[in-house]
Design a protein around this motif. Structure first.
Motif, PDB file in Angstrom:
ATOM      1  N   GLU A 174    -104.463 -74.212 -24.697  1.00 52.46           N
ATOM      2  CA  GLU A 174    -103.552 -74.161 -25.837  1.00 52.46           C
ATOM      3  C   GLU A 174    -102.779 -72.848 -25.870  1.00 52.46           C
ATOM      4  O   GLU A 174    -103.337 -71.760 -25.703  1.00 52.46           O
ATOM      5  N   ASP A 185     -98.779 -67.657 -30.241  1.00 50.45           N
ATOM      6  CA  ASP A 185    -100.228 -67.502 -30.368  1.00 50.45           C
ATOM      7  C   ASP A 185    -100.876 -68.769 -29.833  1.00 50.45           C
ATOM      8  O   ASP A 185    -100.292 -69.474 -29.008  1.00 50.45           O
ATOM      9  N   VAL A 186    -102.050 -69.078 -30.345  1.00 46.41           N
ATOM     10  CA  VAL A 186    -102.714 -70.345 -30.060  1.00 46.41           C
ATOM     11  C   VAL A 186    -102.494 -71.306 -31.224  1.00 46.41           C
ATOM     12  O   VAL A 186    -102.027 -72.427 -31.048  1.00 46.41           O
ATOM     13  N   GLU A 187    -102.800 -70.851 -32.452  1.00 50.63           N
ATOM     14  CA  GLU A 187    -102.526 -71.648 -33.647  1.00 50.63           C
ATOM     15  C   GLU A 187    -101.050 -71.514 -34.023  1.00 50.63           C
ATOM     16  O   GLU A 187    -100.445 -70.451 -33.861  1.00 50.63           O
ATOM     17  N   HIS A 188    -100.477 -72.602 -34.542  1.00 57.40           N
ATOM     18  CA  HIS A 188     -99.076 -72.515 -34.958  1.00 57.40           C
ATOM     19  C   HIS A 188     -98.882 -72.854 -36.435  1.00 57.40           C
ATOM     20  O   HIS A 188     -97.782 -72.718 -36.964  1.00 57.40           O
ATOM     21  N   LEU A 189     -99.947 -73.286 -37.126  1.00 58.26           N
ATOM     22  CA  LEU A 189     -99.829 -73.616 -38.541  1.00 58.26           C
ATOM     23  C   LEU A 189    -100.233 -72.455 -39.440  1.00 58.26           C
ATOM     24  O   LEU A 189    -100.147 -72.547 -40.659  1.00 58.26           O
ATOM     25  N   THR A 190    -100.689 -71.357 -38.844  1.00 55.25           N
ATOM     26  CA  THR A 190    -100.954 -70.142 -39.597  1.00 55.25           C
ATOM     27  C   THR A 190     -99.634 -69.390 -39.796  1.00 55.25           C
ATOM     28  O   THR A 190     -98.598 -69.740 -39.224  1.00 55.25           O
ATOM     29  N   TRP A 237     -97.149 -66.696 -38.945  1.00 54.46           N
ATOM     30  CA  TRP A 237     -96.927 -66.001 -37.681  1.00 54.46           C
ATOM     31  C   TRP A 237     -96.747 -64.499 -37.882  1.00 54.46           C
ATOM     32  O   TRP A 237     -96.181 -64.047 -38.885  1.00 54.46           O
TER      33      TRP A 237
END
Length: 260
Positions: A159, A176-181, A183
């Motif tokens: 990811e 990043d890895v997460e995209h719903l946090t 940025w």
């Protein structure tokens, strides 16, 4: 995905991305909603990221200078999640591999920052498994402004996602890895007085934001006001036209122009 009562004035429809698999289908949906005064929106929550909005302001007020290039990727192990018979392994249902579930978000962000795309040259292949949708798709874009761009989606790897915008005075990068946090963003500027000195990037942070909530509240306010969101000739349909051109380009092995 629909929301609301049967179509009528004051109603709303919220669609998962992309709006359709062809620009003609998507344009017809937008036109029907416009005719019946139904507020239509597509689930591109990235536009509510404070960092992306800040990049847009940096381009508008000249802090980044003239837009020269934009690039991104959105990757992960999606190809391994589904068995041979699952519909997500059907190339007709999932054209251009990771584009329908992942890449369209990056395209929408690029449209938000750089405007419409004039043409695309794409490669899309299946390499990791002997069945299923394409797992590796890469694209070169030319925006109507003249700036080039690049996008890659690899759905048989770890990811990651990233987008970087280059201007004549500096660059801005998110990823990043997460995209719903919420940025964070790196920014680096050219120092005209010290061109030979390598400048260190600055890290910008933003107040925590639920982009999904912000998107849905924006949608609800538009319904209450009877205000359209997805409109004929807008980015929602153009995004699908880009997807369609990517599929055509990969099949033809040649650049494909995107009609306006």
């Amino acid at each position: 995905m629909g929301a609301g009562s049967p179509p009528g004035e004051g109603d709303g429809r919220h669609a998962d991305e992309p709006l359709g698999l062809t620009a003609a289908q998507s344009a017809a949906a937008v036109a029907a909603c416009a005719e019946h005064k139904v507020t239509l929106a597509v689930g591109y929550n990235w536009r509510f990221q404070p960092a992306l909005q800040e990049i847009a302001r940096m381009l508008a007020d000249g802090r980044l200078g003239k837009l020269l290039h934009i690039e991104g990727n959105f990757c992960g192990p999606s190809a391994y999640r589904f068995g041979r018979e699952h519909w997500r392994q059907d190339r007709d249902e999932v054209p251009a591999g990771g584009m329908t579930g992942r890449g369209v978000h990056v395209v929408d962000a690029m449209l938000y920052l750089a405007g419409a795309i004039d043409n695309v040259y794409a490669q899309s292949v299946r390499l990791a498994q002997d069945f299923g949708a394409d797992d590796t798709t890469s694209m070169l874009f030319r925006f109507k402004s003249g700036a080039p761009g690049y996008l890659g989606t690899v759905i048989a790897s770890a990811e990651t996602w990233r987008m970087q915008v280059f201007g004549s005075r500096g660059w801005a990068e998110v990823g990043d890895v997460e995209h719903l946090t919420t940025w964070q963003m790196k920014v680096c500027y050219v120092d005209p007085a010290n061109i030979t000195v390598k400048q260190k990037p600055q890290l910008m942070t933003f107040d925590d934001t639920s982009t999904e909530r912000a998107e849905l509240e924006h949608f609800a306010r538009a319904i209450q006001a009877g205000r359209p969101l997805a409109v004929p000739g807008g980015d929602e349909v153009h995004n699908v036209a880009v997807l369609e051109a990517i599929v055509d380009s990969a099949r033809q092995g040649a650049p494909v122009s995107i009609p306006t």
